[in-house]
Design an enzyme around this catalytic site. Structure first.
Site, PDB file in Angstrom:
ATOM      1  N   HIS A 246       5.163 -20.312 -21.584  1.00  0.00           N
ATOM      2  CA  HIS A 246       3.856 -19.517 -21.268  1.00  0.00           C
ATOM      3  C   HIS A 246       4.127 -18.267 -22.431  1.00  0.00           C
ATOM      4  CE1 HIS A 246      -0.160 -18.238 -21.291  1.00  0.00           C
ATOM      5  NE2 HIS A 246      -0.437 -18.075 -19.699  1.00  0.00           N
TER       6      HIS A 246
ATOM      7  N   HIS B 179      -1.070 -15.612 -24.532  1.00  0.00           N
ATOM      8  CA  HIS B 179      -2.396 -14.021 -24.145  1.00  0.00           C
ATOM      9  C   HIS B 179      -2.114 -12.900 -23.144  1.00  0.00           C
ATOM     10  CE1 HIS B 179      -4.272 -18.352 -23.197  1.00  0.00           C
ATOM     11  NE2 HIS B 179      -4.538 -17.794 -24.189  1.00  0.00           N
TER      12      HIS B 179
ATOM     13  N   TYR C  39       1.319 -12.103 -21.666  1.00  0.00           N
ATOM     14  CA  TYR C  39       1.652 -11.812 -20.783  1.00  0.00           C
ATOM     15  C   TYR C  39       3.502 -11.523 -21.673  1.00  0.00           C
ATOM     16  CZ  TYR C  39      -1.990 -13.452 -17.954  1.00  0.00           C
ATOM     17  OH  TYR C  39      -3.210 -13.479 -17.331  1.00  0.00           O
TER      18      TYR C  39
ATOM     19  N   ARG D 287     -12.629 -17.713 -29.150  1.00  0.00           N
ATOM     20  CA  ARG D 287     -13.737 -18.452 -29.400  1.00  0.00           C
ATOM     21  C   ARG D 287     -14.405 -17.749 -30.247  1.00  0.00           C
ATOM     22  NH1 ARG D 287     -13.249 -18.830 -23.693  1.00  0.00           N
ATOM     23  NH2 ARG D 287     -13.841 -17.089 -23.621  1.00  0.00           N
TER      24      ARG D 287
END
Length: 389
Positions: free
Chosen positions: A185, A188, A190, A283
């Site tokens: 990951h 986002h 992190y 989005r």
């Protein structure tokens, strides 16, 4: 595409060869934090949740999974760093494999998107920087209340080396737990993204400044994980244009292309490809420096990346079909629609109506409500896993 088209004509539902994995369709369960891992452990509800969404030849990606006791930043997120956690995840992977599906474990470290309440001894969270996340974003504490994020502690180069080794060891644990691979990951806002984004990373050492330096930590993690479990079992997620937790970059296209270039060179030198690159498409976003919207940036990365590309971010059945048919992505990961429709693949095949999701139950600790109780099209599809006695 018309609703009357046959499954054979729908690109989203066509088979795909992802390295050593033969997928029967292109619909992927996106990694979704659900806050059901009580005491940091997956449980019988996880077994049911993931097996409900498993289909023969389908790909599932787990929720963000903590790689260490310092990696958390949200309540009830499971880990993969203790033997008890490994054994608990085995029950999940066995249930998914019984449905002939494929499952990857997402390896996660929250970095500064955490709070001393989640840190051993109440220590400050770690990051690339000493700068805290702005008050626009709130930390959720273990009791469910919210507060501002504290200032993190910028880690040293030697601590980065230690973290690289932690990623390697937890990848090995994931394979021992029965996972088919891992997704690193790097998105986002992190920890790894806190090194990638120039609005956060203010370092002056070999991990700060240029894209080459800012991507060094990520590439070191990729290198050691691949050396441990193989390229075909290793995947990477990035989000150049996602601004979660203030993770903004001044030139997201150059950042994304820079990461892709390094992954391509890594694969070429290795003589093998990673399982996939997963890119989050926002989005709603428009680049302030005129590089277009998020979908245009993902298309650029698709053209540049030499391997399987997954994209996610608010796709519908029709937009997923279009993205695959136009070559914008090889696979489409679905989040909210998969939460409320455990039989999403079947519904897409039939172009059947979808259950509406309830956002209020996304992150509650209830092991049934909003987690495993969404209805299937038919009762026969719901192979429930009994709770332990």
């Amino acid at each position: 595409m018309a609703s009357g088209d046959s499954v054979e004509e729908i690109a989203l539902l066509a088979p795909y060869k992802m390295g050593q994995f033969q997928l029967s369709h292109r619909v992927v369960l996106a990694p979704l934090t659900r806050c059901r891992g009580l005491n940091g452990l997956p449980n019988h509800a996880h077994v049911e949740y993931y097996s409900q969404r498993a289909t023969p030849g389908g790909l599932l990606i787990t929720e963000a999974t903590r790689i260490s006791s310092t990696a958390g930043g949200l309540p009830n997120v499971p880990g993969i760093y203790t033997e008890e956690q490994v054994q608990a995840w085995k029950k999940v992977t066995e249930a998914v494999h019984a449905k002939e599906a494929i499952i990857f474990c997402q390896l996660w470290h929250a970095g500064r998107a955490s709070h001393p309440a989640y840190q051993p001894g109440g220590a400050a969270p770690i990051s690339s920087t000493n700068k805290p996340i702005s008050s626009k974003w709130k930390a959720t504490l273990p009791n469910g209340t919210q507060t501002d994020y504290p200032a993190p502690r910028s880690i040293s180069a030697s601590e980065i080396f230690e973290l690289v080794e932690i990623y390697k060891q937890k990848a090995l644990k994931a394979i021992r737990a029965g996972f088919d691979g891992v997704e690193i990951h790097g998105a986002h806002g992190y920890l790894l993204d806190q090194f990638l984004k120039d609005s956060i990373n203010d370092r002056t050492d070999e991990y700060g400044g240029s894209i080459d330096n800012r991507s060094r930590f990520l590439m070191q993690v990729v290198d050691v994980v691949v050396s441990a479990i193989g390229a075909e079992k290793t995947a990477v997620r990035i989000s150049p244009v996602i601004d979660f937790y203030d993770a903004v970059d001044s030139d997201p296209l150059s950042l994304g292309l820079g990461i892709v270039e390094r992954l391509n060179k890594f694969q070429e030198a290795l003589g093998a490809k990673l399982a996939y690159l997963h890119v989050t498409q926002p989005r709603s976003w428009r680049d302030p420096v005129g590089q277009g919207d998020g979908s245009e940036l993902v298309r650029e990365l698709r053209r540049a990346y030499q391997g399987t590309l997954i994209t996610s971010g608010g796709f519908t059945r029709d937009s997923g079909i279009e993205a695959v048919a136009q070559g914008d992505a090889d696979l489409i990961a679905y989040g909210r629609l998969f939460i409320s429709n455990p039989d999403l693949v079947k519904r897409f095949k039939l172009n059947a109506p979808l259950n509406k999701y309830n956002r209020d139950t996304f992150y509650i600790p209830d092991l049934v409500v909003g987690y495993t109780d969404y209805p299937f099209l038919s009762h026969e599809d719901h192979h429930s896993v009994p709770a332990p006695s």
